[in-house]
Design an enzyme around this catalytic site. Structure first.
Site, PDB file in Angstrom:
ATOM      1  N   ASP A 185      22.087   8.620  15.083  1.00  0.00           N
ATOM      2  CA  ASP A 185      22.573   9.242  13.795  1.00  0.00           C
ATOM      3  C   ASP A 185      21.905  10.096  12.610  1.00  0.00           C
ATOM      4  O   ASP A 185      22.190  10.138  11.726  1.00  0.00           O
ATOM      5  CB  ASP A 185      21.799   8.049  12.943  1.00  0.00           C
ATOM      6  CG  ASP A 185      20.422   8.127  12.864  1.00  0.00           C
ATOM      7  OD1 ASP A 185      20.015   9.025  13.385  1.00  0.00           O
ATOM      8  OD2 ASP A 185      19.973   6.589  12.334  1.00  0.00           O
ATOM      9  N   ILE A 195       7.160  10.002  12.184  1.00  0.00           N
ATOM     10  CA  ILE A 195       7.775   8.888  11.604  1.00  0.00           C
ATOM     11  C   ILE A 195       7.975   7.764  12.031  1.00  0.00           C
ATOM     12  O   ILE A 195       7.997   7.684  13.378  1.00  0.00           O
ATOM     13  CB  ILE A 195       9.640   9.872  11.881  1.00  0.00           C
ATOM     14  CG1 ILE A 195       9.416  11.056  10.894  1.00  0.00           C
ATOM     15  CG2 ILE A 195      10.736   9.159  11.142  1.00  0.00           C
ATOM     16  CD1 ILE A 195      10.656  12.382  11.591  1.00  0.00           C
ATOM     17  N   HIS A 211      16.360   1.654   9.437  1.00  0.00           N
ATOM     18  CA  HIS A 211      15.862   1.761  10.390  1.00  0.00           C
ATOM     19  C   HIS A 211      14.138   2.099  10.707  1.00  0.00           C
ATOM     20  O   HIS A 211      13.556   2.822  10.154  1.00  0.00           O
ATOM     21  CB  HIS A 211      16.760   2.664  11.655  1.00  0.00           C
ATOM     22  CG  HIS A 211      18.474   2.738  11.809  1.00  0.00           C
ATOM     23  ND1 HIS A 211      18.923   4.300  11.594  1.00  0.00           N
ATOM     24  CD2 HIS A 211      18.585   2.255  11.182  1.00  0.00           C
ATOM     25  CE1 HIS A 211      20.112   3.924  11.603  1.00  0.00           C
ATOM     26  NE2 HIS A 211      20.643   2.391  11.423  1.00  0.00           N
ATOM     27  N   ASP A 213      11.340   2.348  13.894  1.00  0.00           N
ATOM     28  CA  ASP A 213      10.930   3.191  14.672  1.00  0.00           C
ATOM     29  C   ASP A 213      10.719   1.908  15.793  1.00  0.00           C
ATOM     30  O   ASP A 213       8.917   1.646  16.164  1.00  0.00           O
ATOM     31  CB  ASP A 213       9.696   4.804  14.727  1.00  0.00           C
ATOM     32  CG  ASP A 213       9.554   5.015  16.212  1.00  0.00           C
ATOM     33  OD1 ASP A 213      10.072   4.741  16.818  1.00  0.00           O
ATOM     34  OD2 ASP A 213       9.455   5.850  16.456  1.00  0.00           O
ATOM     35  N   HIS A 233       8.728   0.046   0.894  1.00  0.00           N
ATOM     36  CA  HIS A 233       9.133   1.138   1.118  1.00  0.00           C
ATOM     37  C   HIS A 233      10.822   1.521   1.297  1.00  0.00           C
ATOM     38  O   HIS A 233      11.520   2.436   0.689  1.00  0.00           O
ATOM     39  CB  HIS A 233       8.373   2.321   1.972  1.00  0.00           C
ATOM     40  CG  HIS A 233       8.825   3.878   1.416  1.00  0.00           C
ATOM     41  ND1 HIS A 233       7.871   4.392   0.856  1.00  0.00           N
ATOM     42  CD2 HIS A 233       9.462   4.420   2.193  1.00  0.00           C
ATOM     43  CE1 HIS A 233       8.232   5.603   1.019  1.00  0.00           C
ATOM     44  NE2 HIS A 233       9.371   5.708   1.792  1.00  0.00           N
ATOM     45  N   GLU A 234      11.135   1.242   2.420  1.00  0.00           N
ATOM     46  CA  GLU A 234      12.599   1.240   3.034  1.00  0.00           C
ATOM     47  C   GLU A 234      13.390   1.042   1.886  1.00  0.00           C
ATOM     48  O   GLU A 234      14.347   1.274   1.563  1.00  0.00           O
ATOM     49  CB  GLU A 234      12.601   1.498   4.849  1.00  0.00           C
ATOM     50  CG  GLU A 234      11.718   1.819   5.598  1.00  0.00           C
ATOM     51  CD  GLU A 234      11.715   3.659   5.410  1.00  0.00           C
ATOM     52  OE1 GLU A 234      12.846   4.224   5.177  1.00  0.00           O
ATOM     53  OE2 GLU A 234      11.038   3.967   5.208  1.00  0.00           O
ATOM     54  N   HIS A 237      14.133   2.849  -0.218  1.00  0.00           N
ATOM     55  CA  HIS A 237      16.030   3.507  -0.384  1.00  0.00           C
ATOM     56  C   HIS A 237      17.074   3.182  -0.182  1.00  0.00           C
ATOM     57  O   HIS A 237      17.970   3.634  -0.751  1.00  0.00           O
ATOM     58  CB  HIS A 237      15.355   4.255   0.760  1.00  0.00           C
ATOM     59  CG  HIS A 237      14.670   4.931   1.108  1.00  0.00           C
ATOM     60  ND1 HIS A 237      13.738   6.112  -0.152  1.00  0.00           N
ATOM     61  CD2 HIS A 237      13.378   5.850   2.028  1.00  0.00           C
ATOM     62  CE1 HIS A 237      12.903   6.722   0.246  1.00  0.00           C
ATOM     63  NE2 HIS A 237      12.558   6.180   1.478  1.00  0.00           N
ATOM     64  N   HIS A 243      11.873   9.666  -3.025  1.00  0.00           N
ATOM     65  CA  HIS A 243      10.693   9.412  -2.430  1.00  0.00           C
ATOM     66  C   HIS A 243       9.526   9.888  -4.600  1.00  0.00           C
ATOM     67  O   HIS A 243      10.446  10.844  -4.951  1.00  0.00           O
ATOM     68  CB  HIS A 243       9.620  10.803  -2.202  1.00  0.00           C
ATOM     69  CG  HIS A 243      10.434  10.031  -0.425  1.00  0.00           C
ATOM     70  ND1 HIS A 243      10.262  11.195   1.225  1.00  0.00           N
ATOM     71  CD2 HIS A 243      10.001   8.868   0.178  1.00  0.00           C
ATOM     72  CE1 HIS A 243       9.923  10.010   1.892  1.00  0.00           C
ATOM     73  NE2 HIS A 243      10.084   8.661   1.682  1.00  0.00           N
ATOM     74  N   ASP A 306     -15.095   7.461 -11.477  1.00  0.00           N
ATOM     75  CA  ASP A 306     -16.317   7.325 -10.491  1.00  0.00           C
ATOM     76  C   ASP A 306     -17.152   7.489  -9.980  1.00  0.00           C
ATOM     77  O   ASP A 306     -18.633   7.124 -10.436  1.00  0.00           O
ATOM     78  CB  ASP A 306     -15.276   6.203  -8.959  1.00  0.00           C
ATOM     79  CG  ASP A 306     -14.277   5.258  -9.739  1.00  0.00           C
ATOM     80  OD1 ASP A 306     -14.639   4.530 -10.749  1.00  0.00           O
ATOM     81  OD2 ASP A 306     -13.812   4.626  -8.598  1.00  0.00           O
TER      82      ASP A 306
HETATM   83 ZN   LIG Z   1      18.164   6.121  12.635  1.00  0.00          ZN
HETATM   84 ZN   LIG Z   2      10.575   6.707   1.987  1.00  0.00          ZN
END
Ligand SMILES: [Zn+2]
Ligand SMILES: [Zn+2]
Length: 498
Positions: A185, A195, A211, A213, A233-234, A237, A243, A306
Site C-alpha cells: 500500500d 511505526i 493496518h 504492524d 488511536h488508529e 484516523h 494527529h 507539582d
Molecule cells: Zn498499510
Molecule cells: Zn496516527
C-alpha cells in the site's frame, strides 16, 4: 476519498531516503547543530522528517546546482522541518538535532504524517459503519483481539453519534488487518518498534482501513505494545481525525500508553470527533459526573504546579503527566509529556525535581521514592527510598527541592520543615529548620521551588512568590503561570528572541 493515500505514496517513493546526506545546520546559531549526534542519527532524522513532516530532499540535480553556488551542505528546508517537529512535540525549537530530539524521534509511533491535514469535514456520511477483522496473521488469541477492537470502537461511539457493526465475511467499510513489512500500500512496516500501525481516511476501497504492524509484540496488558491503545488511536484516523499536538490527546502520534493511566478520550479528541459526527445520545448521561480529561492549560488562571526545576539552561514546570519548558532563547513554552523525554522511568504526578549540574544528574521525587537520571537514563539501583538521603521514617514525601549550584547543597521542603542536604558529602546537615524561620513570608507547605536568575521562586496553588534570600523577603507575588508566556499558543509560529 483517496487524498491521503496519494500523499503517502509521494512521501514514500523508494530510494528517496538514499539521497539525503546533507548535514543539518541552523544558520542563526553558531554551535554545530548536530554536535553529539552521530551520522546514523542524522540520516535517521532526515528520513523521519521526510516521512512525518513533509521534508523533500533536493534532487541530485538541485544538489549539483547548489554545489556551484557554494551552498553545498546547507538545506534550509530541513532546518525548518526540524523546528516544526520540535514545536509539535513541545521541544525548544532550536533547529538543532539534540540528543532529546533524536530520542523523541525514536519513540514508537503511528505511521501517519503529523503535518498533512485531512481536509476539513472528511468523514463518513452514514452514522452506522461496518468493520471486519481480516482473519490471517492475528496476534495471540482471536477472541481477545475481537474483544479489544470492539472496546476501542465503543470509546468513540460513546461520545459521537456513530455506531459500529462487525461483519465476519461480507465487505465492510473498515477492514482491520495485521501485516508484516511491505504489504503493497506504499507504506511498508519497519519490523519491531518504530511505526506501529497506520490507517486511511474515510472513503471507498482502502479508505478507512486500519493496518497494524504484525512484527510488534502486541499485548492486552502492559508488556509490549498495548493493542487497545493503538487501536483507539488508529480508529480516530479511520473516522477522519488527523494527529493532534495536544500531548493529552489520543490522537497524539507517539505511543504513550502507561499502565498507571486509565486510557480514555481527552476533551480535545471528544470535541474533534463530535465536530465531525455530532454528539452521541448517551454522552450527557455517561460523562456528566466525570467529563473527558483536559490537558492542563498554561493560561488557566488557577494553574498550579507539582514541581519546578532548572534543567540545563531551561526552567521546567511539571504538572500531572505533562511539563512545560521555558528556554532562555525562545519565547514559547511548549507542553510535552514527561514520558516523551523519560519513557518508562519518571512517573507522572511528581512531588519535587532538581538538577545537580556538578554531578550531571536530575533527581525526581514521588511519595517515598526518588529517581536519579543521567543523560536521560535511569541510574542503576533506582528508584530508591528517600530515607537513603537521610530522612527519618516519619517523612513520607517531599514537597519541593531547591538546589544551589554554587554552594553545592539542596534544601528539601516537607510540610513546615526544611532540610539542608550537603551534595558533596551526600548527607543531611543537622536537624530540620522551620520554614517560617528560614523563609519568612512563604506559606507552608509549598508545591514547588526553584533557584533561578538570582532569586528563589516558590509556588503554592496559583501563586508565584519571588524571593530575595539575602534580604529574606518576598520581592513580588504573581500568578503561578506568569513565567509561561501564556499569551502564545503552542502551535503558533513564534520568533526567536534576539
Ligand atoms: Zn498499510
Ligand atoms: Zn496516527
Amino acid at each position: 476519498m483517496k487524498m491521503f493515500w496519494l500523499i503517502r505514496l509521494t512521501l514514500l517513493v523508494p530510494g528517496q531516503t538514499l539521497v539525503m546526506s546533507l548535514p543539518l545546520r541552523n544558520p542563526d546559531l553558531h554551535t554545530p547543530p548536530h554536535a553529539g549526534s552521530s551520522e546514523a542519527d542524522q540520516e535517521f532524522a532526515k528520513e523521519y522528517l521526510q516521512h512525518f513532516y513533509g521534508y523533500q530532499p533536493k534532487s541530485e540535480r538541485e544538489k549539483r546546482n547548489a554545489d556551484t553556488a557554494g551552498d553545498a551542505d546547507w538545506d534550509t528546508g530541513l532546518c525548518d522541518k526540524l523546528q516544526g517537529m520540535q514545536r509539535f512535540f513541545g521541544l525548544p525549537p532550536s533547529g538543532e538535532l539534540t540528543e532529546e530530539t533524536v530520542a523523541v524521534m525514536k519513540r514508537p509511533r503511528c505511521g501517519l504524517s503529523d503535518v498533512e491535514r485531512f481536509g476539513n469535514g472528511i468523514r463518513w456520511k452514514r452514522s452506522t459503519l461496518s468493520y471486519r477483522i481480516a482473519g490471517s496473521n492475528l496476534p495471540k488469541s482471536a477472541s481477545n483481539v475481537h474483544k479489544v477492537i470492539r472496546a476501542a470502537w465503543k470509546l468513540w461511539s460513546s461520545v459521537a453519534a456513530v455506531k459500529f457493526r462487525k461483519r465476519s465475511r461480507k465487505e465492510a467499510d473498515i477492514v482491520i488487518s495485521f501485516y508484516n513489512g511491505d504489504h503493497k500500500d506504499g507504506a511498508p512496516f519497519d519490523g519491531t518498534g518504530g511505526i506501529l500501525a497506520h490507517a486511511f481516511m474515510p472513503g471507498a476501497g482502502i479508505g478507512g482501513d486500519v493496518h497494524f504492524d504484525a512484527d510488534e509484540d502486541w499485548s492486552f496488558n502492559t508488556t509490549g505494545f498495548n493493542l487497545f491503545a493503538v487501536a483507539v488511536h488508529e480508529f480516530g484516523h479511520a473516522l477522519g481525525l488527523p494527529h493532534s499536538s495536544d500531548p493529552g490527546a489520543i490522537m497524539y502520534p507517539v505511543y504513550n500508553f502507561a499502565p498507571t493511566y486509565d486510557l480514555q478520550l481527552s476533551f480535545r479528541d471528544v470535541k474533534d470527533v463530535q465536530h465531525l459526527y455530532g454528539i452521541s445520545p448517551s454522552f450527557a448521561s455517561l460523562f456528566s459526573k466525570k467529563p473527558p480529561p483536559r490537558t492542563p492549560d498554561k493560561c488557566d488562571p488557577d494553574l498550579s504546579f507539582d514541581a519546578v526545576s532548572e534543567l540545563q539552561q531551561e526552567v521546567v514546570f511539571f504538572k500531572d503527566r505533562f511539563m512545560w519548558r521555558r528556554h532562555p532563547h525562545f519565547d514559547e513554552t511548549g507542553i510535552t509529556l514527561i514520558s516523551s523525554l523519560w519513557p518508562d522511568t519518571v512517573p507522572p504526578y511528581l512531588d519535587a525535581v532538581y538538577e545537580n549540574v556538578e554531578r550531571n544528574v536530575i533527581v525526581f521525587f514521588k511519595g517515598n521514592q526518588h529517581w536519579v537520571l543521567r543523560q536521560l537514563k535511569l541510574e542503576e539501583g533506582y528508584p530508591r527510598n528517600i530515607s537513603d538521603l537521610g530522612f527519618p521514617s516519619r517523612i513520607k514525601s517531599v514537597d519541593a527541592a531547591l538546589h544551589f549550584r554554587i554552594d553545592r547543597y539542596t534544601v528539601f521542603f516537607t510540610g513546615h520543615e526544611c532540610w539542608k542536604y550537603n551534595e558533596q558529602q551526600k548527607m543531611m546537615e543537622g536537624s530540620p529548620t522551620l520554614m517560617e524561620k528560614l523563609w519568612p513570608g512563604i506559606p507552608a507547605p509549598i508545591d514547588a521551588a526553584v533557584f533561578y536568575e538570582g532569586f528563589v521562586h516558590f509556588f503554592k496553588g496559583n501563586t508565584h512568590y519571588k524571593y530575595d534570600s539575602n534580604f529574606k523577603r518576598v520581592v513580588s507575588t504573581s500568578p503561578a503561570n506568569d513565567l509561561l508566556e501564556c499569551k502564545m499558543d503552542n502551535n503558533e509560529i513564534l520568533t526567536e528572541k534576539r
